[in-house]
Enzyme design. Structure first.
Site, short mmCIF file in Angstrom:
data_model
loop_
_atom_site.label_atom_id
_atom_site.label_comp_id
_atom_site.label_asym_id
_atom_site.label_seq_id
_atom_site.Cartn_x
_atom_site.Cartn_y
_atom_site.Cartn_z
N GLU A 18 45.75 45.55 34.13
CA GLU A 18 45.70 46.57 35.18
C GLU A 18 47.14 46.95 35.57
O GLU A 18 47.84 46.13 36.20
CB GLU A 18 44.96 45.97 36.39
CG GLU A 18 44.20 46.99 37.20
CD GLU A 18 43.54 46.36 38.43
OE1 GLU A 18 43.04 45.22 38.33
OE2 GLU A 18 43.54 47.02 39.47
N LYS B 109 41.50 39.12 46.80
CA LYS B 109 41.50 39.60 45.41
C LYS B 109 42.88 40.18 45.07
O LYS B 109 43.41 39.95 43.98
CB LYS B 109 40.41 40.66 45.23
CG LYS B 109 40.12 41.02 43.78
CD LYS B 109 40.99 42.11 43.22
CE LYS B 109 40.60 42.45 41.79
NZ LYS B 109 41.47 43.46 41.19
N ASP C 238 45.23 26.99 33.92
CA ASP C 238 43.79 27.11 34.12
C ASP C 238 43.53 27.92 35.40
O ASP C 238 43.43 27.37 36.50
CB ASP C 238 43.20 25.70 34.23
CG ASP C 238 41.69 25.70 34.39
OD1 ASP C 238 41.12 26.79 34.60
OD2 ASP C 238 41.09 24.62 34.32
N HIS D 113 47.44 53.99 42.39
CA HIS D 113 46.52 53.30 41.48
C HIS D 113 46.04 54.24 40.37
O HIS D 113 46.13 53.94 39.19
CB HIS D 113 45.33 52.83 42.32
CG HIS D 113 44.48 51.82 41.64
ND1 HIS D 113 44.84 50.49 41.58
CD2 HIS D 113 43.31 51.92 40.99
CE1 HIS D 113 43.92 49.83 40.93
NE2 HIS D 113 42.97 50.68 40.55
C1 MEV Z 1 42.90 45.96 43.86
O1 MEV Z 1 42.98 45.32 42.61
C2 MEV Z 1 43.36 45.06 44.99
C3 MEV Z 1 43.29 45.66 46.38
O2 MEV Z 1 41.97 46.10 46.65
C4 MEV Z 1 43.70 44.60 47.37
C5 MEV Z 1 43.52 44.97 48.83
O3 MEV Z 1 42.72 45.86 49.16
O4 MEV Z 1 44.19 44.31 49.65
C6 MEV Z 1 44.18 46.86 46.48
#
Ligand code: MEV
Length: 406
Positions: free
Chosen positions: A69, A241, A257, A355
């Site tokens: 990504e 995430k 790992d 993005h």
């Molecule tokens: C995308 O891979 C990760 C985000 O969604 C994290 C976030 O919203 O803090 C941009």
């Protein structure tokens, strides 16, 4: 013959007979991969990128990231740049050990108190048996226990030295449990296996001037987003995430790992009884202060790390002598950098602007077109800000038509 007993060429032939399309692979490569895993039939390619200038405890590092990504690597670089401008991060990385569990079924006459008196004996017995680990600076540190009904839960703390130490810990647990199961009033061994429960913590802190993040309004928005992530699990998991984007990419690049770290971070995020964001951002006077603690049971030796040239390449990028403590420090910093970049984008122009611009490359890469055509399509699609495969195809056709009309 069982599928796993076939050589990788035979496995590939079987799959091809079923109509599965396999990518060509060099025989030497296939043979090498076959030594690393099970049922091997090919490989997956991941781009290796770098984060430049990750300043940790006053020293700058180049950090490898393996991820498909593009926005993840871009975000890490953006965050690391802002951190570096503010003097970088300060990290404390502790490697006190990983836990192993031995659970025994006992009868009523069993006394944990009596066994506990012998815990130091079992620690030294294991350290004698696993002297090579002790010689590498690790070893069994401590055994503790509790009893619940007819089950005794023993917790064995193992310092794995510079390795992740999963196999070694399991061997130690196996060794100890085989001794313990012979004790009077122990009926049977339920299991003896390492626990991925959070341990090996690294804590990072950054202090960013409000001016360096775009002003007080942006800083306050980031702090508010952080507060929402603390209270609302829907936001917390997305916040986390973003952190794991950076963490996993480095773990993969360095042959670690990532599944165990993911599992531990999930539990750690719920340590208060409610799932929360792992990071914290707050405004204090004219500073935006960010912090993050992660359980990072990782290693820089052992497993397949030494035998894979792609992984050795990552260590060469990091610098030859990187220790597990340092790698954990870099990972927790990049995790916070990714988190900062996401919160900053959300608080300013929104996530999608940057993005999608980066994702446009993937759309263009999918086109059956020359590199000149692809770069023209990329320019146009970014200008139009309409990111879809159909749009990319449509632009390609226009580009071709323009060429024909020339
Ligand atoms: C995308 O891979 C990760 C985000 O969604 C994290 C976030 O919203 O803090 C941009």
């Amino acid at each position: 013959m069982h599928f796993y007993k076939l050589d990788p060429y035979q496995r590939r032939e079987l799959l091809k007979e079923k109509g599965i399309k396999l990518v060509k692979i060099e025989p030497e490569k296939l043979a090498r991969l076959n030594q690393l895993s099970e049922n091997v039939i090919g490989e997956i390619d991941l781009p290796l990128g770098v984060v430049q200038d990750v300043v940790v405890n006053n020293k700058s590092y180049l950090v490898p990231m393996a991820v498909e990504e593009p926005s993840v690597v871009a975000a890490a670089n953006h965050g690391a740049k802002v951190f570096a401008k503010n003097g970088g991060s300060h990290v404390v990385s502790k490697r006190e050990g990983i836990y192993g569990q031995i659970v025994l079924k006992v009868d009523q006459a069993f006394s944990l108190e009596k066994l506990a008196k012998d815990f130091p004996y079992y620690v030294s017995l294991a350290n004698k048996e696993f002297a090579s680990l002790v010689n590498h600076g690790g070893g069994v540190k401590e055994i503790t226990g509790e009893i619940k009904g007819d089950l005794v839960y023993l917790k064995v703390l193992v310092d794995p030295a510079q390795a992740m130490g999963a196999n070694k810990t399991n061997s130690i647990l196996e060794f100890l449990s085989n001794k313990l199961v012979r004790l009077p009033h122990v009926r049977e061994k339920m299991f003896a296996i390492l626990s991925n429960y959070p341990s090996q913590f690294a804590t990072v802190k950054v202090e960013l001037t409000v001016a360096s993040v775009g002003g007080m309004q942006v800083a306050k928005k980031i702090a508010l987003l952080s507060k929402i992530g603390y209270q609302d699990p829907y936001r917390a998991v997305t916040n986390n995430k973003g952190i794991m984007n950076g963490v996993d990419s480095i773990l993969i690049a360095t042959g670690n790992d990532y599944r165990s770290v993911e599992a531990a971070c999930g539990v750690f995020a719920s340590k208060s009884g409610k799932y929360r964001s792992l990071s914290k951002w707050e405004v204090v006077d004219d500073k935006l202060i960010g912090s993050l603690t992660l359980p990072l049971a990782l290693g820089v030796v052992g497993g397949s790390i030494n035998s894979r040239s792609d992984i050795q390449q990552a260590y060469s990028i990091l610098g030859e002598q990187v220790s597990s403590e340092l790698l954990a420090s870099l990972i927790v910093t990049v995790g916070l950098a990714n988190n900062f970049a996401a919160l900053h984008a959300i608080s300013t122009k929104g996530i999608q602007a940057g993005h999608m611009k980066l994702q446009a490359r993937n759309l263009v890469a999918n086109l059956d077109a020359s590199s000149v055509e692809k770069s023209k399509v990329l320019k146009e699609i970014i200008k139009l800000k309409h990111y879809s495969q159909a749009q990319a195809q449509e632009i390609l056709e226009k580009v071709r038509k323009q060429e024909e009309d020339k």
